[in-house]
Design a protein around this motif. Structure first.
Motif, PDB file in Angstrom:
ATOM      1  N   GLY A  41     120.770 -43.704  18.989  1.00  0.00           N
ATOM      2  CA  GLY A  41     121.685 -42.957  17.806  1.00  0.00           C
ATOM      3  C   GLY A  41     119.860 -43.024  16.052  1.00  0.00           C
ATOM      4  O   GLY A  41     119.830 -43.941  15.676  1.00  0.00           O
ATOM      5  N   PHE A  42     120.882 -42.455  15.148  1.00  0.00           N
ATOM      6  CA  PHE A  42     120.276 -42.437  13.782  1.00  0.00           C
ATOM      7  C   PHE A  42     120.539 -44.134  13.184  1.00  0.00           C
ATOM      8  O   PHE A  42     119.560 -43.854  12.270  1.00  0.00           O
ATOM      9  N   PHE A  43     121.390 -44.497  13.164  1.00  0.00           N
ATOM     10  CA  PHE A  43     122.474 -45.056  12.638  1.00  0.00           C
ATOM     11  C   PHE A  43     122.035 -46.574  13.173  1.00  0.00           C
ATOM     12  O   PHE A  43     121.562 -46.373  14.494  1.00  0.00           O
ATOM     13  N   CYS A  44     122.440 -47.540  12.521  1.00  0.00           N
ATOM     14  CA  CYS A  44     121.899 -48.943  12.879  1.00  0.00           C
ATOM     15  C   CYS A  44     122.809 -49.045  13.432  1.00  0.00           C
ATOM     16  O   CYS A  44     123.410 -50.036  14.878  1.00  0.00           O
ATOM     17  N   GLY A  45     124.475 -49.693  13.055  1.00  0.00           N
ATOM     18  CA  GLY A  45     125.734 -49.666  13.995  1.00  0.00           C
ATOM     19  C   GLY A  45     125.663 -49.333  15.592  1.00  0.00           C
ATOM     20  O   GLY A  45     125.123 -48.247  16.018  1.00  0.00           O
ATOM     21  N   PRO A  46     126.957 -49.864  16.161  1.00  0.00           N
ATOM     22  CA  PRO A  46     126.914 -49.177  17.187  1.00  0.00           C
ATOM     23  C   PRO A  46     128.218 -47.711  17.629  1.00  0.00           C
ATOM     24  O   PRO A  46     128.923 -47.785  17.834  1.00  0.00           O
ATOM     25  N   LEU A  83     127.949 -27.972  17.313  1.00  0.00           N
ATOM     26  CA  LEU A  83     127.951 -28.959  16.207  1.00  0.00           C
ATOM     27  C   LEU A  83     127.064 -30.042  16.527  1.00  0.00           C
ATOM     28  O   LEU A  83     125.654 -30.124  15.379  1.00  0.00           O
ATOM     29  N   GLU A  84     126.175 -29.871  18.234  1.00  0.00           N
ATOM     30  CA  GLU A  84     124.954 -30.429  18.310  1.00  0.00           C
ATOM     31  C   GLU A  84     124.043 -30.014  18.035  1.00  0.00           C
ATOM     32  O   GLU A  84     123.034 -30.028  17.397  1.00  0.00           O
ATOM     33  N   TYR A  85     123.844 -28.245  17.815  1.00  0.00           N
ATOM     34  CA  TYR A  85     122.539 -27.762  17.537  1.00  0.00           C
ATOM     35  C   TYR A  85     122.874 -27.712  15.778  1.00  0.00           C
ATOM     36  O   TYR A  85     121.448 -28.196  15.088  1.00  0.00           O
ATOM     37  N   PHE A  86     123.843 -27.520  15.383  1.00  0.00           N
ATOM     38  CA  PHE A  86     123.463 -27.327  13.797  1.00  0.00           C
ATOM     39  C   PHE A  86     122.478 -29.107  13.813  1.00  0.00           C
ATOM     40  O   PHE A  86     122.238 -28.941  12.259  1.00  0.00           O
ATOM     41  N   THR A  87     123.814 -30.213  14.143  1.00  0.00           N
ATOM     42  CA  THR A  87     122.745 -31.074  13.753  1.00  0.00           C
ATOM     43  C   THR A  87     121.380 -31.408  13.584  1.00  0.00           C
ATOM     44  O   THR A  87     120.861 -32.288  13.202  1.00  0.00           O
ATOM     45  N   SER A  88     121.134 -30.757  15.301  1.00  0.00           N
ATOM     46  CA  SER A  88     119.718 -30.855  15.402  1.00  0.00           C
ATOM     47  C   SER A  88     118.810 -30.106  14.065  1.00  0.00           C
ATOM     48  O   SER A  88     117.684 -30.620  13.726  1.00  0.00           O
ATOM     49  N   PHE A  89     119.293 -28.974  14.214  1.00  0.00           N
ATOM     50  CA  PHE A  89     118.291 -28.235  13.114  1.00  0.00           C
ATOM     51  C   PHE A  89     118.438 -28.880  11.507  1.00  0.00           C
ATOM     52  O   PHE A  89     117.365 -28.579  10.951  1.00  0.00           O
ATOM     53  N   LEU A  90     119.471 -29.320  11.616  1.00  0.00           N
ATOM     54  CA  LEU A  90     119.252 -30.415   9.974  1.00  0.00           C
ATOM     55  C   LEU A  90     118.586 -31.248   9.777  1.00  0.00           C
ATOM     56  O   LEU A  90     117.861 -31.439   9.015  1.00  0.00           O
ATOM     57  N   ASN A  97     111.720 -34.982  11.910  1.00  0.00           N
ATOM     58  CA  ASN A  97     111.667 -35.318  13.395  1.00  0.00           C
ATOM     59  C   ASN A  97     112.980 -34.964  14.422  1.00  0.00           C
ATOM     60  O   ASN A  97     114.333 -34.628  13.914  1.00  0.00           O
ATOM     61  N   MET A  98     112.995 -34.870  15.121  1.00  0.00           N
ATOM     62  CA  MET A  98     114.102 -34.691  16.886  1.00  0.00           C
ATOM     63  C   MET A  98     114.217 -35.572  16.794  1.00  0.00           C
ATOM     64  O   MET A  98     113.680 -36.465  17.590  1.00  0.00           O
ATOM     65  N   TRP A  99     115.294 -36.347  17.080  1.00  0.00           N
ATOM     66  CA  TRP A  99     116.646 -37.329  17.480  1.00  0.00           C
ATOM     67  C   TRP A  99     116.575 -37.472  19.237  1.00  0.00           C
ATOM     68  O   TRP A  99     116.779 -37.725  19.444  1.00  0.00           O
ATOM     69  N   TRP A 100     116.676 -35.780  19.256  1.00  0.00           N
ATOM     70  CA  TRP A 100     116.448 -35.560  21.367  1.00  0.00           C
ATOM     71  C   TRP A 100     116.122 -34.271  21.203  1.00  0.00           C
ATOM     72  O   TRP A 100     116.175 -33.330  20.087  1.00  0.00           O
ATOM     73  N   ASP A 101     116.229 -34.046  22.240  1.00  0.00           N
ATOM     74  CA  ASP A 101     115.838 -32.823  23.090  1.00  0.00           C
ATOM     75  C   ASP A 101     115.321 -32.441  24.434  1.00  0.00           C
ATOM     76  O   ASP A 101     115.454 -33.086  25.265  1.00  0.00           O
ATOM     77  N   TYR A 102     116.119 -31.267  24.816  1.00  0.00           N
ATOM     78  CA  TYR A 102     116.499 -30.954  25.816  1.00  0.00           C
ATOM     79  C   TYR A 102     115.451 -29.711  26.185  1.00  0.00           C
ATOM     80  O   TYR A 102     116.234 -29.564  27.476  1.00  0.00           O
ATOM     81  N   TYR A 103     113.994 -30.379  26.484  1.00  0.00           N
ATOM     82  CA  TYR A 103     112.845 -29.515  26.160  1.00  0.00           C
ATOM     83  C   TYR A 103     113.146 -29.877  28.151  1.00  0.00           C
ATOM     84  O   TYR A 103     112.566 -28.249  29.296  1.00  0.00           O
ATOM     85  N   GLU A 104     113.355 -30.840  28.383  1.00  0.00           N
ATOM     86  CA  GLU A 104     112.693 -30.315  30.393  1.00  0.00           C
ATOM     87  C   GLU A 104     114.736 -30.254  30.827  1.00  0.00           C
ATOM     88  O   GLU A 104     113.753 -30.665  32.260  1.00  0.00           O
ATOM     89  N   PHE A 105     115.656 -30.015  30.548  1.00  0.00           N
ATOM     90  CA  PHE A 105     116.765 -29.564  31.245  1.00  0.00           C
ATOM     91  C   PHE A 105     116.629 -27.103  31.381  1.00  0.00           C
ATOM     92  O   PHE A 105     115.842 -27.278  30.560  1.00  0.00           O
ATOM     93  N   LYS A 106     116.576 -27.428  32.013  1.00  0.00           N
ATOM     94  CA  LYS A 106     116.997 -25.712  32.311  1.00  0.00           C
ATOM     95  C   LYS A 106     117.816 -25.429  31.463  1.00  0.00           C
ATOM     96  O   LYS A 106     118.559 -26.204  31.064  1.00  0.00           O
ATOM     97  N   TYR A 107     117.946 -24.174  30.836  1.00  0.00           N
ATOM     98  CA  TYR A 107     118.555 -23.407  29.921  1.00  0.00           C
ATOM     99  C   TYR A 107     118.874 -24.221  29.053  1.00  0.00           C
ATOM    100  O   TYR A 107     119.582 -24.795  28.616  1.00  0.00           O
ATOM    101  N   ARG A 174     109.745 -40.143   7.918  1.00  0.00           N
ATOM    102  CA  ARG A 174     109.517 -38.528   7.425  1.00  0.00           C
ATOM    103  C   ARG A 174     108.024 -39.060   6.410  1.00  0.00           C
ATOM    104  O   ARG A 174     107.208 -37.975   6.912  1.00  0.00           O
ATOM    105  N   ASN A 175     108.608 -39.691   5.947  1.00  0.00           N
ATOM    106  CA  ASN A 175     107.349 -39.304   5.008  1.00  0.00           C
ATOM    107  C   ASN A 175     106.162 -39.900   5.606  1.00  0.00           C
ATOM    108  O   ASN A 175     104.656 -39.202   5.632  1.00  0.00           O
ATOM    109  N   ARG A 176     106.117 -41.276   6.516  1.00  0.00           N
ATOM    110  CA  ARG A 176     104.645 -41.445   7.394  1.00  0.00           C
ATOM    111  C   ARG A 176     104.429 -40.034   8.663  1.00  0.00           C
ATOM    112  O   ARG A 176     103.872 -39.963   8.857  1.00  0.00           O
ATOM    113  N   LEU A 177     105.780 -39.382   8.847  1.00  0.00           N
ATOM    114  CA  LEU A 177     105.323 -38.317  10.000  1.00  0.00           C
ATOM    115  C   LEU A 177     104.330 -37.362   8.939  1.00  0.00           C
ATOM    116  O   LEU A 177     103.305 -36.572   9.824  1.00  0.00           O
TER     117      LEU A 177
END
Length: 204
Positions: A41-46, A83-90, A97-107, A174-177
């Motif tokens: 996750g993006f957060f520290c908690g579970p 929701l997932e698309y919008f969150t990833s974009f934001l 930075n991208m917290w997840w990507d589905y490039y390895e998946f078809k479609y 982000r600043n390091r990137l």
């Protein structure tokens, strides 16, 4: 019982419960896939708030269509994928930075969502409406309204601290990137200049 429970406290507790369930599902999937445990996750908690949010949307939009599992499945897919698309974009726009990507998946669509995940969201919608929510309701009925209101407040404080802390960490990353990108560009221009000079010397 919890009849006198504050409505916002109830919604927030649902949000946290589903965020934790989502975290457990993600961690289990990642552990099977990578053969090791990593915090996804993006957060520290579970908890993964995107799951909490998606579940709240599903509950409030689709409970009235309980009698029609196909509607629940299709709209579960649509709501969570959007929701997932919008969150990833934001996240990418804000933190570079991208917290997840589905490039390895078809479609997949820009690596942000993919058909496989969307189908899982549809199945998740069915599970939430028909299996998980009735169990959650039964679990919440074990506590008094006062206990749940106080729990919601404590969880909210923890969550807000985590949000602030995680944003600070993400901004540092982000600043390091951005710095790394700049250094890379500088290096590349230096190399191309050196090559130009070397070519000039040889030709000269």
């Amino acid at each position: 019982g919890r009849d006198r429970m504050n409505y916002l406290a109830y919604v927030f507790i649902l949000f946290m419960i589903y965020s934790i369930i989502g975290y457990i599902c993600e961690m289990t999937y990642a552990a099977f896939k990578n053969q090791k445990i990593v915090n996804r996750g993006f957060f520290c908690g579970p908890y993964l708030p995107i799951f909490g949010l998606g579940s709240i949307f599903i509950l409030y939009a689709l409970t009235r269509y309980e009698s029609d599992p196909i509607v629940v499945f299709v709209f579960g897919m649509i709501i969570c994928s959007a929701l997932e698309y919008f969150t990833s974009f934001l996240l990418e726009k804000i933190f570079h930075n991208m917290w997840w990507d589905y490039y390895e998946f078809k479609y997949n669509l820009n690596g942000r969502i993919c058909l496989f995940a969307s189908v899982l969201f549809g199945v998740g919608g069915l599970l939430i409406i028909y299996v998980v929510q009735p169990l959650v309701e039964r679990f919440l009925d074990l506590f008094t309204a006062k206990t749940l209101n106080i729990s919601a407040l404590v969880l909210l404080v923890i969550f807000i601290i985590d949000v602030i802390y995680s944003i600070v960490i993400a901004y540092n990353l982000r600043n390091r990137l951005i710095l790394a990108e700049q250094l890379k560009k500088e290096k590349l221009t230096k190399i191309s200049k050196m090559l130009e000079e070397a070519v000039k010397e040889k030709v000269g």
